[in-house]
Design a protein around this motif. Structure first.
Motif, short mmCIF file in Angstrom:
data_model
loop_
_atom_site.label_atom_id
_atom_site.label_comp_id
_atom_site.label_asym_id
_atom_site.label_seq_id
_atom_site.Cartn_x
_atom_site.Cartn_y
_atom_site.Cartn_z
N PHE A 142 -0.96 41.34 8.31
CA PHE A 142 0.07 42.12 7.26
C PHE A 142 0.45 43.44 7.21
CE2 PHE A 142 -3.26 38.78 5.58
CZ PHE A 142 -2.89 37.68 5.12
N GLU A 143 0.22 43.85 8.34
CA GLU A 143 0.96 45.13 8.45
C GLU A 143 2.10 44.58 8.70
OE1 GLU A 143 -0.61 48.95 11.57
OE2 GLU A 143 0.36 46.84 12.66
N ASP A 144 2.10 43.26 9.31
CA ASP A 144 3.62 42.84 9.59
C ASP A 144 5.07 42.65 8.77
OD1 ASP A 144 3.66 43.19 12.67
OD2 ASP A 144 2.71 41.61 12.83
N THR A 161 -7.27 47.73 6.95
CA THR A 161 -5.76 48.12 7.03
C THR A 161 -5.58 48.89 5.88
OG1 THR A 161 -5.60 46.19 7.44
CG2 THR A 161 -3.33 46.84 6.97
N TRP A 162 -6.04 48.53 4.74
CA TRP A 162 -5.42 49.04 3.56
C TRP A 162 -6.25 50.01 2.49
CZ3 TRP A 162 -0.60 47.73 4.32
CH2 TRP A 162 0.10 46.57 4.53
N VAL A 163 -7.69 49.73 3.28
CA VAL A 163 -8.68 50.35 2.71
C VAL A 163 -8.89 51.78 3.25
CG1 VAL A 163 -11.42 50.58 1.77
CG2 VAL A 163 -9.87 48.89 1.19
N MET A 164 -9.02 51.34 4.70
CA MET A 164 -9.95 53.12 5.20
C MET A 164 -8.37 53.89 5.73
SD MET A 164 -13.30 50.87 7.02
CE MET A 164 -13.46 52.15 8.05
N ALA A 165 -7.57 52.71 6.70
CA ALA A 165 -6.28 52.99 7.92
C ALA A 165 -5.32 53.72 7.04
CB ALA A 165 -5.89 52.02 9.15
N ALA A 166 -5.16 52.96 6.08
CA ALA A 166 -4.12 53.11 5.72
C ALA A 166 -4.01 54.90 4.54
CB ALA A 166 -3.55 52.34 4.52
N TRP A 177 -11.04 40.68 7.35
CA TRP A 177 -12.39 42.34 7.10
C TRP A 177 -10.61 43.15 7.69
CZ3 TRP A 177 -15.28 46.62 5.49
CH2 TRP A 177 -14.89 47.66 6.52
N GLY A 178 -9.94 42.24 9.56
CA GLY A 178 -9.18 43.11 9.89
C GLY A 178 -7.62 43.15 8.23
N ALA A 199 -0.15 43.94 20.60
CA ALA A 199 -0.55 44.83 19.23
C ALA A 199 -1.86 44.84 19.45
CB ALA A 199 0.88 44.10 18.45
N HIS A 200 -2.16 44.62 17.50
CA HIS A 200 -3.78 44.89 17.18
C HIS A 200 -4.09 44.32 17.74
CE1 HIS A 200 -2.83 47.91 14.67
NE2 HIS A 200 -1.80 47.97 14.20
#
Length: 398
Positions: A188-190, A112-117, A106-107, A224-225
């Protein structure tokens, strides 16, 4: 030391069964739940996020393939260390590996890519139009990401509660699962940050530029996260309340707000230091220290209920003579208590044996939880292993 307070065997067994039931310890997790709407929401968002991420990476692979591969390998190793540590501290009513993987995915993809971005891009655009580009560049991230990203990760925990209501029972469960959600988000953000760095300076030195970002993210990634969402999700469980965790709205809101505040300060570090490098490093040190102190306090806050579950499960084994009071106290204590117990033996060999006895007793607790507090072949074998290790006898296979 004196034995535990005298109780009837029936009372001890009842307390054991209640602890196993309340904690969800030993229950399995079934991911495929076609009649549960949470399953379809989770699946749709994770698959969409994975497709979006892999589309971005594949589009950049021809030009920056080496940089992408390097970042995935190094952040993968980095993430494995965090994974081991987080799993290591979950030494009580441990969550099934399958549920941990679901939290991690999920994280990694959905949050990451569907909600936050998508939310970040929209809010940053509004900030730029309302307050100007300069203000948005300085303060936009710090006043956007703490809300969008922590909420996106928190939604994952809500889905896990809906998918595994008998497993997510305490604030400590929220703390552990939140950490794995944050770990997926962070890795995956990194990777994307490394990819963006590889494309800097017209791609003149993609691997070198990516490596600089990778090292920087690794050094400062301890706060961090992974840490933010562990705190946020522990607070979310307190806010909601669970069968084994009384609702504490104030505590929950404070923890959630604290995670957002830490996140916001981190993302606003450049603006707070006014671009002065001499101020930036001390600011990061202060923020990392504050974050580590807070996450340690949250761990200390949430773990006592888990230790009580373990005590209730193993106390009947003291009455049976399988383990001693000192061993039970060490198992249900903190790291210092376990270290003190191991060192209480006279010789090095006996100290090692003490440590193995504790591990065998923990395995016995797992076996009892798997058997729902009843007798089974595995439980009897686990009991015999405790005695065998204590006496120094050779191993016997099942």
């Amino acid at each position: 030391m004196t034995a535990p307070a005298t109780q009837t065997t029936d009372n001890l067994i009842t307390a054991r069964v209640d602890a196993i039931e309340n904690s969800g310890w030993g229950r399995s997790f079934t991911f495929y739940q076609p009649r549960n709407a949470a399953f379809w929401v989770y699946l749709m968002l994770v698959v969409t996020g994975a497709f979006k991420l892999f589309s971005m990476l594949s589009a950049s692979a021809p030009a920056y393939g080496d940089a992408i591969a390097l970042s995935i390998v190094l952040f993968g190793v980095y993430g494995a260390v965090f994974w081991w540590f987080t799993h290591h501290i979950d030494r009580y009513a441990r969550q099934p590996v399958k549920l941990i993987v679901v939290a991690f995915l999920w994280g990694s993809f959905a949050a990451t890519w569907v909600m936050a971005a998508n939310a970040n891009d929209a809010i940053l655009a509004l900030y730029a139009k309302t307050f100007g580009q300069a203000w948005a560049k300085d303060w936009g991230a710090g006043l956007t990401a703490p809300f969008t990203e922590e909420i996106a990760k928190g939604v994952g925990l809500l889905l896990l509660v809906a998918l595994a209501s008998r497993l997510v029972r305490t604030a400590f469960d929220g703390f552990i699962l939140g950490a794995f959600i944050g770990l997926g988000f962070q890795i995956f953000e990194d990777v994307l940050y490394a990819l963006n760095s590889a494309a800097s300076q017209f791609g003149a030195d993609p691997v070198g530029a990516a490596m600089s970002t990778i090292m920087l993210r690794m050094v400062f990634g301890v706060a961090a996260h992974t840490l933010y969402s562990a705190i946020f999700c522990a607070g979310l469980v307190y806010l909601l309340g669970r069968p084994a965790e009384p609702r504490r709205v104030g505590r929950g809101l404070i923890l959630m707000a604290s995670a957002m505040l830490l996140h916001g300060l981190w993302d606003s570090a450049a603006a707070l230091s006014q671009g002065k490098a001499i101020l930036l490093f001390p600011l990061f040190v202060v923020m990392i220290t504050a974050a580590l102190v807070l996450v340690f306090r949250v761990f200390r806050m949430t773990v006592p209920r888990e230790r009580q579950f373990l005590r209730d499960v193993l106390t009947p084994e003291v009455e049976r003579g399988v383990i001693t009071v000192d061993e039970l106290t060490a198992l249900c204590g903190d790291r210092k208590a376990r270290k003190t117990f191991r060192k209480s033996a006279a010789s090095h060999a006996d100290r090692k044996r003490n440590g193995y006895v504790l591990e065998a007793a923990a395995d016995l607790a797992d076996a009892l939880a798997q058997a729902r507090g009843t007798e089974s072949d595995r439980v009897e074998f686990a009991r015999s292993e405790v005695s065998r290790i204590r006496s120094g006898q050779p191993s016997v296979k099942l």
